[in-house]
Design a protein around this motif. Structure first.
Motif, PDB file in Angstrom:
ATOM      1  N   LYS A 214       0.816  -1.185   0.056  1.00  0.00           N
ATOM      2  CA  LYS A 214      -0.151  -0.121   0.116  1.00  0.00           C
ATOM      3  C   LYS A 214       1.007   0.994  -0.165  1.00  0.00           C
ATOM      4  O   LYS A 214       0.209   2.137  -0.446  1.00  0.00           O
ATOM      5  N   THR A 215       2.245   0.864  -0.093  1.00  0.00           N
ATOM      6  CA  THR A 215       2.946   2.344   0.309  1.00  0.00           C
ATOM      7  C   THR A 215       3.767   2.182  -0.923  1.00  0.00           C
ATOM      8  O   THR A 215       4.170   3.789  -1.157  1.00  0.00           O
ATOM      9  N   LYS A 216       3.650   1.910  -2.038  1.00  0.00           N
ATOM     10  CA  LYS A 216       4.303   1.831  -2.977  1.00  0.00           C
ATOM     11  C   LYS A 216       3.637   2.793  -3.845  1.00  0.00           C
ATOM     12  O   LYS A 216       2.605   3.648  -4.037  1.00  0.00           O
ATOM     13  N   ARG A 217       5.089   3.810  -4.651  1.00  0.00           N
ATOM     14  CA  ARG A 217       3.926   4.533  -5.987  1.00  0.00           C
ATOM     15  C   ARG A 217       4.417   4.389  -7.072  1.00  0.00           C
ATOM     16  O   ARG A 217       3.242   5.263  -7.228  1.00  0.00           O
ATOM     17  N   ASN A 218       4.650   3.667  -7.044  1.00  0.00           N
ATOM     18  CA  ASN A 218       4.762   3.467  -8.901  1.00  0.00           C
ATOM     19  C   ASN A 218       3.532   2.563  -9.003  1.00  0.00           C
ATOM     20  O   ASN A 218       3.047   1.837 -10.678  1.00  0.00           O
TER      21      ASN A 218
END
Length: 462
Positions: A214-218
């Motif tokens: 859930k914290t991934k930016r891509n």
């Protein structure tokens, strides 16, 4: 307070007699399904204090045993295998509800509503060009007990509490004709579906997977029970897919159903998620939310079935039919359909699909209902009766949800108003409505029970 103390203190509190009584009153009501012992609420009530004392004593001293769950087969559609739903006895239901509270509070689990997940997804659609849909093979039946137990141990360390949870999921499910001579075999793989702890255990099982992704930016990661969806860009598909597949299969010891997984560009392929269809819409010229054609046809059929039953009935009045038809159109807002809860719940097709961008669907259903009235030659029957509208319901939900008087709210009627409705709309004889208890019981059967069936209209979700 430490995690260990918190879970155990909660456990000790929940299974005290006064809290069990409150849990019972909130959880068990007149239409609660009976388990394999065929015990119904009215019979359970006659020996209520003894039943709650048994729970209190045996749970707290570690000797509580669950009765085998009763098997109920749920068929989603003609192309799928039946799903086995496990129905506990009333006594076990109370114990399981207590465990649900302990697990939920220990792990700070807030299971999102479908609409919340869909709302988040909708807000991100313009930021990515592609998707990955992941299907897990027989998710509930494949949950590894050792792995689940080690995940539970992070927040629930007291063996007395943890062992009760493991006993609950190891209890077998049997057909209602099962005889005691046939023997019982404990489950050592999988979590029975239909228990109040089933979904919350799924959340515990996947909490680390969620946190990681859930914290991934891509990319954007969405999970609802065992439905996993990724919004991403086309050049990232392969890397993301391999990473999450490995996590599911190696770390979580589950099988990915590769034949049912999908990925690709949203504008070219589109995808289905939680009952919605996301694709390039001809009505707006952009990517947006609609419903699958099969979902539309299924809902149309359910309306036709209503008209057919009315057409062949000698007992349903025009007022009663329009009451149920209007309820199907607007849905209902209530906190008393499943006993008495603190939170109001919204039931119905338009509520569920209120996030769609293709509003032509609601105009179509208004036309469809009017056409059925003509086809069944019922115009004269309904003179003077108000027929609700899908379109108006949709706009009330979007712009006036908290204040609307258009949508059915069965909780607001006084006892006298309930009595009048039963006399006037449902033709219930006055001699059956002499006491408040009689009025409430018949009102529940005539009004609340059919509201539960509105959920069948949106049962395509997990």
């Amino acid at each position: 307070m430490s995690v260990k103390q918190h879970a155990y203190k909660n456990f000790n509190s929940i299974y005290q007699i006064n809290n069990l009584t409150e849990l019972y009153n909130k959880t068990i009501h007149n239409n609660t399904a009976s388990g394999i012992d065929r015990m119904v609420k009215q019979v359970f009530d006659k020996n209520l204090s003894n039943n709650l004392s048994i729970i209190n004593r045996k749970v707290l001293n570690g000797s509580y045993k669950f009765t085998a769950y009763k098997e109920k087969l749920f068929i989603k559609n003609k192309d799928s295998f039946p799903r086995v739903i496990s129905i506990p006895t009333i006594r076990d239901k109370i114990v399981l509800k207590g465990l649900h509270k302990i697990i939920q509070e220990s792990f700070s689990i807030q299971q999102p509503l479908v609409q919340t997940v869909i709302g988040d997804l909708k807000s991100e659609l313009n930021n990515f060009d592609s998707f990955i849909k992941i299907d897990i093979k027989n998710f509930y039946d494949s949950i590894n007990h050792s792995l689940l137990e080690s995940k539970l141990s992070k927040k629930i360390r007291k063996p007395l509490v943890k062992n009760l949870i493991m006993k609950a999921i190891r209890t077998p499910t049997v057909s209602k004709n099962h005889s005691r001579q046939e023997g019982l075999f404990s489950n050592y793989l999988g979590v029975p579906q239909g228990l109040s702890i089933s979904n919350v255990l799924a959340e515990v099982f996947f909490q680390d997977l969620d946190k990681k992704n859930k914290t991934k930016r891509n990319y954007r990661y969405y999970r609802y029970v065992d439905d996993i969806l990724i919004l991403c860009n086309e050049y990232d598909i392969s890397t993301i897919k391999n990473k999450i597949f490995n996590d599911i299969e190696i770390t979580h010891k589950l099988k990915v159903n590769t034949g049912k997984c999908r990925n690709g560009r949203i504008d070219k392929l589109g995808f289905d998620f939680l009952g919605y269809r996301i694709k390039n819409l001809s009505s707006t010229g952009s990517i947006g939310l609609t419903i699958k054609n099969s979902t539309k046809l299924k809902f149309e059929k359910s309306i036709v079935d209503m008209f057919s039953r009315y057409n062949h009935s000698n007992t349903i009045s025009a007022q009663e039919f329009i009451f149920y038809l209007n309820n199907k159109i607007t849905g209902s807002i209530s906190n008393k359909v499943n006993g008495s809860s603190e939170k109001e719940k919204k039931y119905g097709w338009v509520f569920f699909y209120s996030q769609i961008d293709d509003t032509n669907i609601f105009y179509h259903f208004d036309w469809f209902v009017k056409k059925l009235i003509e086809d069944f030659n019922k115009e004269q029957n309904f003179v003077g009766l108000e027929l609700k509208s899908f379109v108006k319901t949709y706009y009330e939900i979007i712009y006036n949800r908290s204040k609307t008087k258009y949508i059915h709210r069965p909780d607001l009627l006084t006892i006298q108003q309930k009595k009048f409705l039963l006399l006037d709309t449902f033709n219930v004889k006055e001699r059956f409505l002499n006491t408040d208890e009689q009025i409430e019981r018949i009102y529940y059967a005539k009004v609340y029970k059919p509201i539960k069936q509105l959920e069948q209209d949106v049962q395509e979700i997990s």
